[in-house]
Design an enzyme around this catalytic site. Sequence first.
Site, PDB file in Angstrom:
ATOM      1  N   ARG A  61      12.993   1.901  -2.304  1.00 51.66           N
ATOM      2  CA  ARG A  61      11.965   2.578  -3.118  1.00 51.66           C
ATOM      3  C   ARG A  61      11.482   3.868  -2.471  1.00 51.66           C
ATOM      4  O   ARG A  61      11.097   4.815  -3.162  1.00 51.66           O
ATOM      5  CB  ARG A  61      10.801   1.621  -3.419  1.00 51.66           C
ATOM      6  CG  ARG A  61      11.190   0.523  -4.400  1.00 51.66           C
ATOM      7  CD  ARG A  61      10.029  -0.374  -4.714  1.00 51.66           C
ATOM      8  NE  ARG A  61       9.470  -1.026  -3.545  1.00 51.66           N
ATOM      9  CZ  ARG A  61       9.944  -2.142  -3.009  1.00 51.66           C
ATOM     10  NH1 ARG A  61      10.981  -2.747  -3.553  1.00 51.66           N
ATOM     11  NH2 ARG A  61       9.399  -2.676  -1.942  1.00 51.66           N
ATOM     12  N   GLU A  98       5.959  -7.659   6.195  1.00 51.32           N
ATOM     13  CA  GLU A  98       4.979  -8.623   5.681  1.00 51.32           C
ATOM     14  C   GLU A  98       5.702  -9.941   5.382  1.00 51.32           C
ATOM     15  O   GLU A  98       5.135 -11.012   5.496  1.00 51.32           O
ATOM     16  CB  GLU A  98       4.330  -8.054   4.415  1.00 51.32           C
ATOM     17  CG  GLU A  98       3.123  -8.818   3.932  1.00 51.32           C
ATOM     18  CD  GLU A  98       2.611  -8.309   2.593  1.00 51.32           C
ATOM     19  OE1 GLU A  98       3.133  -7.301   2.083  1.00 51.32           O
ATOM     20  OE2 GLU A  98       1.704  -8.945   2.050  1.00 51.32           O
TER      21      GLU A  98
HETATM   22  P1  AMP Z   1       5.209  -3.091   6.146  1.00 54.32           P
HETATM   23  O1  AMP Z   1       6.268  -2.834   7.148  1.00 54.32           O
HETATM   24  O2  AMP Z   1       4.565  -4.420   6.308  1.00 54.32           O
HETATM   25  O3  AMP Z   1       4.184  -1.957   6.094  1.00 54.32           O
HETATM   26  O4  AMP Z   1       5.918  -3.190   4.720  1.00 54.32           O
HETATM   27  C1  AMP Z   1       6.226  -2.076   4.021  1.00 54.32           C
HETATM   28  C2  AMP Z   1       7.523  -2.217   3.263  1.00 54.32           C
HETATM   29  O5  AMP Z   1       7.645  -3.462   2.594  1.00 54.32           O
HETATM   30  C3  AMP Z   1       7.589  -1.132   2.221  1.00 54.32           C
HETATM   31  O6  AMP Z   1       8.877  -0.560   2.266  1.00 54.32           O
HETATM   32  C4  AMP Z   1       7.300  -1.833   0.931  1.00 54.32           C
HETATM   33  O7  AMP Z   1       8.158  -1.366  -0.066  1.00 54.32           O
HETATM   34  C5  AMP Z   1       7.525  -3.308   1.187  1.00 54.32           C
HETATM   35  N1  AMP Z   1       6.376  -4.140   0.788  1.00 54.32           N
HETATM   36  C6  AMP Z   1       5.586  -4.873   1.620  1.00 54.32           C
HETATM   37  N2  AMP Z   1       4.642  -5.539   0.968  1.00 54.32           N
HETATM   38  C7  AMP Z   1       4.793  -5.232  -0.326  1.00 54.32           C
HETATM   39  C8  AMP Z   1       4.085  -5.592  -1.535  1.00 54.32           C
HETATM   40  N3  AMP Z   1       3.033  -6.415  -1.518  1.00 54.32           N
HETATM   41  N4  AMP Z   1       4.513  -5.055  -2.698  1.00 54.32           N
HETATM   42  C9  AMP Z   1       5.565  -4.213  -2.726  1.00 54.32           C
HETATM   43  N5  AMP Z   1       6.276  -3.835  -1.643  1.00 54.32           N
HETATM   44  C10 AMP Z   1       5.905  -4.334  -0.444  1.00 54.32           C
END
Ligand code: AMP
Length: 173
Positions: A61, A98
Amino acid sequence: MVTINLKKIIRDVPDFPKKGIIFKDITPLLRDAKAFRETVDRISKKFKNKKIDVVVSIESRGFIFGSAIAYKLGASFVPVRKKGKLPFLTHRVSYELEYGIDTLEIHQDAIKEGENVLIVDDLLATGGTAKAVAQLVEKLKGKVAGIAFLIELGFLNGKKKIEEYPVYTIIKY
Ligand code: AMP
């Protein structure tokens, strides 16, 4: 500029990709031409005087926004991808999401020393992904001039993990 309520256009999908996660689905925003354009314009405007040489984005994305922002800024575009997808020599870093653990790669010749880099992704959750990408950029001796997201999940405190960089987010939950 008339600003659109972008928050209203993003769709919450509960329990995707696993139970307990509320997935922020950006496809309705992409489907709305004005909203998509406004997202790209707002991030580009924020960084237009920062002499950005390269926009680095994360599959998949992040690519959607990152390439449009690179075009708008007159910058080049560098993809960061999941392990095993890039064809040439790579540097890699492992990081926590996450929902899981992953490994990201960048081509070893993707950034020249001293280049100003803007990192773009759709969403900031824990900050692990953005931090990992910043590490890849710095391994190549690029300068992280900023990190931009459409969405920030503020309750996960991801900004703390990347507090040494200028961070810009449009929508906060
Ligand atoms: P993080 O490394 O935890 O900041 O996760 C960010 C990545 O995971 C991004 O590339 C997001 O596209 C995806 N992501 C994490 N949580 C979500 C969520 N609740 N909804 C959509 N995409 C998420």
